[in-house]
Design a protein around this motif. Sequence first.
Motif, PDB file in Angstrom:
ATOM      1  N   GLU B  68       0.440  -1.285  -0.345  1.00  0.00           N
ATOM      2  CA  GLU B  68       0.239  -0.182   0.114  1.00  0.00           C
ATOM      3  C   GLU B  68       0.767   1.040  -0.069  1.00  0.00           C
ATOM      4  OE1 GLU B  68      -2.913  -0.298   2.969  1.00  0.00           O
ATOM      5  OE2 GLU B  68      -3.833   1.803   2.461  1.00  0.00           O
ATOM      6  N   ARG B  71       2.389   1.009  -3.260  1.00  0.00           N
ATOM      7  CA  ARG B  71       1.452   2.169  -4.539  1.00  0.00           C
ATOM      8  C   ARG B  71       0.884   3.692  -4.472  1.00  0.00           C
ATOM      9  NH1 ARG B  71      -3.078  -2.093  -2.971  1.00  0.00           N
ATOM     10  NH2 ARG B  71      -3.337  -0.042  -2.117  1.00  0.00           N
ATOM     11  N   LEU B  72       0.519   3.855  -2.745  1.00  0.00           N
ATOM     12  CA  LEU B  72       0.911   5.538  -3.016  1.00  0.00           C
ATOM     13  C   LEU B  72       2.000   6.175  -3.412  1.00  0.00           C
ATOM     14  CD1 LEU B  72      -1.290   5.111   0.585  1.00  0.00           C
ATOM     15  CD2 LEU B  72      -2.072   6.044  -1.402  1.00  0.00           C
ATOM     16  N   LEU B  73       2.976   5.175  -2.845  1.00  0.00           N
ATOM     17  CA  LEU B  73       3.769   6.913  -3.047  1.00  0.00           C
ATOM     18  C   LEU B  73       4.495   7.024  -4.539  1.00  0.00           C
ATOM     19  CD1 LEU B  73       6.891   5.529  -0.466  1.00  0.00           C
ATOM     20  CD2 LEU B  73       5.640   7.871  -0.484  1.00  0.00           C
ATOM     21  N   GLY B  74       4.174   5.572  -5.610  1.00  0.00           N
ATOM     22  CA  GLY B  74       4.270   6.339  -7.037  1.00  0.00           C
ATOM     23  C   GLY B  74       5.222   5.914  -7.505  1.00  0.00           C
ATOM     24  N   PRO B  75       5.089   5.918  -8.806  1.00  0.00           N
ATOM     25  CA  PRO B  75       6.710   5.905  -9.754  1.00  0.00           C
ATOM     26  C   PRO B  75       7.588   7.094  -8.867  1.00  0.00           C
ATOM     27  CG  PRO B  75       4.684   6.480 -11.082  1.00  0.00           C
ATOM     28  CD  PRO B  75       4.717   6.103  -9.384  1.00  0.00           C
ATOM     29  N   VAL B  76       8.989   7.188  -9.326  1.00  0.00           N
ATOM     30  CA  VAL B  76       9.938   8.123  -9.689  1.00  0.00           C
ATOM     31  C   VAL B  76       9.277   9.087  -9.732  1.00  0.00           C
ATOM     32  CG1 VAL B  76      12.563   8.934 -10.194  1.00  0.00           C
ATOM     33  CG2 VAL B  76      11.684   6.346  -9.614  1.00  0.00           C
ATOM     34  N   ASN B  77       9.605  10.481  -9.015  1.00  0.00           N
ATOM     35  CA  ASN B  77       9.164  11.334  -8.851  1.00  0.00           C
ATOM     36  C   ASN B  77       7.738  11.592  -9.651  1.00  0.00           C
ATOM     37  OD1 ASN B  77      11.620  12.272  -9.787  1.00  0.00           O
ATOM     38  ND2 ASN B  77      12.542  12.113 -11.409  1.00  0.00           N
ATOM     39  N   SER B  78       6.719  11.727  -8.801  1.00  0.00           N
ATOM     40  CA  SER B  78       5.578  11.887  -9.316  1.00  0.00           C
ATOM     41  C   SER B  78       5.075  12.090  -7.697  1.00  0.00           C
ATOM     42  CB  SER B  78       4.833  10.470  -9.312  1.00  0.00           C
ATOM     43  OG  SER B  78       4.493   9.455  -8.371  1.00  0.00           O
ATOM     44  N   PRO B  79       4.025  12.985  -7.652  1.00  0.00           N
ATOM     45  CA  PRO B  79       4.081  13.636  -6.437  1.00  0.00           C
ATOM     46  C   PRO B  79       2.874  13.143  -5.738  1.00  0.00           C
ATOM     47  CG  PRO B  79       2.965  15.395  -9.230  1.00  0.00           C
ATOM     48  CD  PRO B  79       4.003  13.800  -9.346  1.00  0.00           C
ATOM     49  N   VAL B  80       3.044  13.378  -4.946  1.00  0.00           N
ATOM     50  CA  VAL B  80       1.904  12.796  -3.533  1.00  0.00           C
ATOM     51  C   VAL B  80       1.145  13.505  -2.266  1.00  0.00           C
ATOM     52  CG1 VAL B  80       4.128  11.868  -2.351  1.00  0.00           C
ATOM     53  CG2 VAL B  80       2.614  10.611  -2.376  1.00  0.00           C
ATOM     54  N   SER B  81       0.072  12.864  -2.355  1.00  0.00           N
ATOM     55  CA  SER B  81      -0.920  13.669  -1.451  1.00  0.00           C
ATOM     56  C   SER B  81      -0.061  13.923  -0.011  1.00  0.00           C
ATOM     57  CB  SER B  81      -2.117  13.139  -0.995  1.00  0.00           C
ATOM     58  OG  SER B  81      -2.954  13.660  -2.215  1.00  0.00           O
ATOM     59  N   LYS B 214       2.983  24.916  -1.802  1.00  0.00           N
ATOM     60  CA  LYS B 214       2.759  24.480  -2.660  1.00  0.00           C
ATOM     61  C   LYS B 214       3.919  24.114  -3.625  1.00  0.00           C
ATOM     62  CE  LYS B 214      -1.200  26.968  -3.034  1.00  0.00           C
ATOM     63  NZ  LYS B 214      -2.329  27.626  -3.686  1.00  0.00           N
ATOM     64  N   ILE B 241      -4.399  11.259   3.663  1.00  0.00           N
ATOM     65  CA  ILE B 241      -4.694   9.655   3.256  1.00  0.00           C
ATOM     66  C   ILE B 241      -4.392   9.065   4.372  1.00  0.00           C
ATOM     67  CG2 ILE B 241      -3.820   7.405   1.101  1.00  0.00           C
ATOM     68  CD1 ILE B 241      -4.458   9.912  -0.266  1.00  0.00           C
ATOM     69  N   PRO B 242      -4.858   8.369   5.628  1.00  0.00           N
ATOM     70  CA  PRO B 242      -4.511   7.467   5.861  1.00  0.00           C
ATOM     71  C   PRO B 242      -3.912   5.970   5.561  1.00  0.00           C
ATOM     72  CG  PRO B 242      -7.220   6.969   5.846  1.00  0.00           C
ATOM     73  CD  PRO B 242      -6.393   8.422   4.557  1.00  0.00           C
TER      74      PRO B 242
END
Lengths: 364, 535
Positions: B68, B71-81, B214, B241-242
């Motif tokens: 999980e 998944r939330l961290l995502g691929p390289v250089n993708s912004p994350v909440s 920002k 996101i919990p």
Amino acid sequence: MVQRTVEEALVLLRKRLCDPDFIFSAFSDSPDSNYSKLKFIVSSSVTEACNNSLLLLGPRGCGKIAVLDLVLEDLLKEYPDMITVIKLNGLLHCDDNCALKEIARQLCMEHELMFSKMASSDDNSQFMIAMLRECGLAHKTVVFILDEFDLFAQGKQRLLYSLLDAMQSVSSQAVVIGVSCRLVYRRFNEITDKLTDSDSTFSNFVRFLFSAVSCIDSRSGYMTIENFKSALLTIQRQPKLDCLKDCSILELYIMVCMKRLEVKEQASYNFNSVMKEYKNIHDSFQTSDNYSRNVCLRAFEHLLDRQLIEFADRGHNQFIEFRSVKLLISPAELHQGLKSNRSCPVSYPSETNGIMKVNSAAKG
Amino acid sequence: MSKEEIPQVTRRTTRFSSSHTPNADESDTKSINLPPLTLRDLAFREEEPLTFDGLVSSLPGRRNEILEVLRLLGPVNSPVSPLFVYGGESTGKTSTILQVFRHLNRPFVYSSCRTCYNARQLFENILNQLLLHRKSEINGYSSAKKCEKPADFVNLLKESLVGVVDGLKGSKKLEGRVNGSMVYLIFDSLELVRDWDKCSTILPLLFKLHDILKFPDVGLIFISSSSLDTYHSDTGFVDPIPVYFPDYTEEGLRQIFMRNQSNSKLQSAFLDLVLKSFCRVTRRLDELSTALTPLYKKYCEPLDDLDVIPNEEIKRKLFSCIQPHIGPALNEIFRVTTQQSVEDEITYNAKRKKSMMKFGNDFSDDIGFHMSTSAKYLLISAFLASRNPATLDASFFDSTGGSSNQRKKRKGSEKSRDLKEASEQELFMKGPGTFPLERLLAIFQCIASSEEYELEKDEEDPQETTGLGGDFGENNLMSDILLQVSSLCNANFITKGGTCPLEGSTRYRSTVSEDLALKVARSLKFPLSKYLYRR
């Protein structure tokens, strides 16, 4: 190969979801949107060289700041070199000295002046007024954005008074925009306009989308209904129930004891009374889970850690055993928790239910 | 038993221990010449990043959570909440997050709100790491930037983040060593912030930091042991996101205990025996491992060869050996005890033919520590002063030394029984009472002198000696009572309560349990129950 393109698509989606400006730019077209109203007010004070003040109200996360940013971005493009934007946040600058310093700093940055960290609050305040006058003479508008406006409106409100005083003087040309999610007691009748946005859960919705996007399987690259379902599960968590699921048998026992004490309508109870009840249960139901007081005390502390129970008093120098406690979950939640607990034996829920029934019968 | 070890050590030692804890033993600190920190130090300094399989196998029972988070961290250089990682104590939150970053090999800044105990420490710690600043003798162990106010922090943070991200994007040297140009800020033990002085501004600031900055190239991860709904806030914020870390299941616990075992068959047989019953009490890994380690040693004791593969017969034999120890260990589970005392108890229990799951198996007279005689008397006096109502002191401590309470016991009417119940309830709810120092000393004099009286019959009437500093001065028991009182306070047998609003003097309260008081009394051969007011 597919995987790479999927990854690129994912990055793009995530970028967009994390960028509020992109999300709200969709609303900028329609004529009666908040965007248009806001733009009209701000641009009128730029073109007609007048002072103005606004308060944007709306629930948290409905995009007040995002819309405002869009408006300002457009206006900066439309009227280059005519607008100076000063952004303050109530969380950071609710202290007046701090706020004046920040205003001076941003003004210096904007006009490429040297900013002195050592300047006193008085200096900063005079600097601000002088700058306002100068900007007014040069027909430049200064826009103050006060995020978390309610925090500025607490206490002596020196900042607000000095800002509005400066705006009273003829030569200035400034717009003060307060942004808040709570209704503020309005002492300033200058602040008149009110824009409310109805979509309260917008940010939450974006968060949900983000969560769903992050679930996309990078091999297939398609979004499925399952992605949304699992995202919904992660967003709509019920923390207390999760906690209950994790409790050990002993911890559940202690909570059931507390529940029983509450059913008995005992005004207040503490660990000692819980232990008495625990013994009672053991005596009448012959359970195998009979542990010593110390072990129970530790389980009791775990429950406090998990915030399923909490102290009802404020006694600080008392011992844990004697401080009165209360349950933080409802009977229904406890019942559901007992049912869903992984390590709970099958007979257990019905048994405790029985205990509770016996109790209420006795009471009636 | 292998406790799931927090594998942050490697990195922490390179970046922290060397800088934050100046080694006192080092005679010439000048010889320490650490290379200056580089951007590479923002990730784990390892040649080979952890593989995914290695990641999953290093954290048993956490596969779903790892997936999980990844998944939330995502691929390289993708912004994350912003992420909010929460779950009970010792469920592997911190180690999972850090190991995930070891696997991803992305730059991050870790700061724990436990070590950074106030806002300033936290701010400066984060900035130090971002500015690649190392506290050393040269800079007088000072931080890179002085930063106390949230406003300054946000400005400085933005500045340094831009610097770091530009560095990460620009530098070709880092290619392949550090992945991506995003920086993740990890805030550990966030629940502690709730107890800080200015928590009402710090917490909303942290939760809104992403919006305030920002800055798309920063990710925020909060780690907390309590859930989001316990963070009450005035201003409110959009929830991050919990990510929930549930407690380990029994199976997960078994996998953890099976790690790094020399004789896995033996360990497995042992776990078969004990794990289930221990899990009924607690599933917290830290507590289980302290409880099970000595028990496993005990289990292995009868074996000559620890590498033996146990067959049914050996298992049965070992079981019969270990069985009497399981019960006491269950009730000992959280106390740190010396092996000796557990053994004493076992033999004692065996003598008394007690069933194993009985309450209060501590009947032995050994109080487990040494104390001077006068301190013991003081302890008992404090106990009495806390339990007995002050009005009854006179009747308890008259010249005959407590024989008068026989008189009271005769009353047994309905009304007094009600009263008795009510007062019992009160004792249950209120706990031990408070008393002024004078009362403690008076009781102490009485019981110490009556003891003297009984020992040496020829001594004069003890009542004459009740005055402070009378002819008791020559008695060695009185040597320095006030000093003893203060040392009992320090040892937490007596606590100082609030001052009485009327009299203005400090009031004390005894914290010892009745069991302990009885034990102490028995060691002095003092008839404590005679003086104790039974309601």
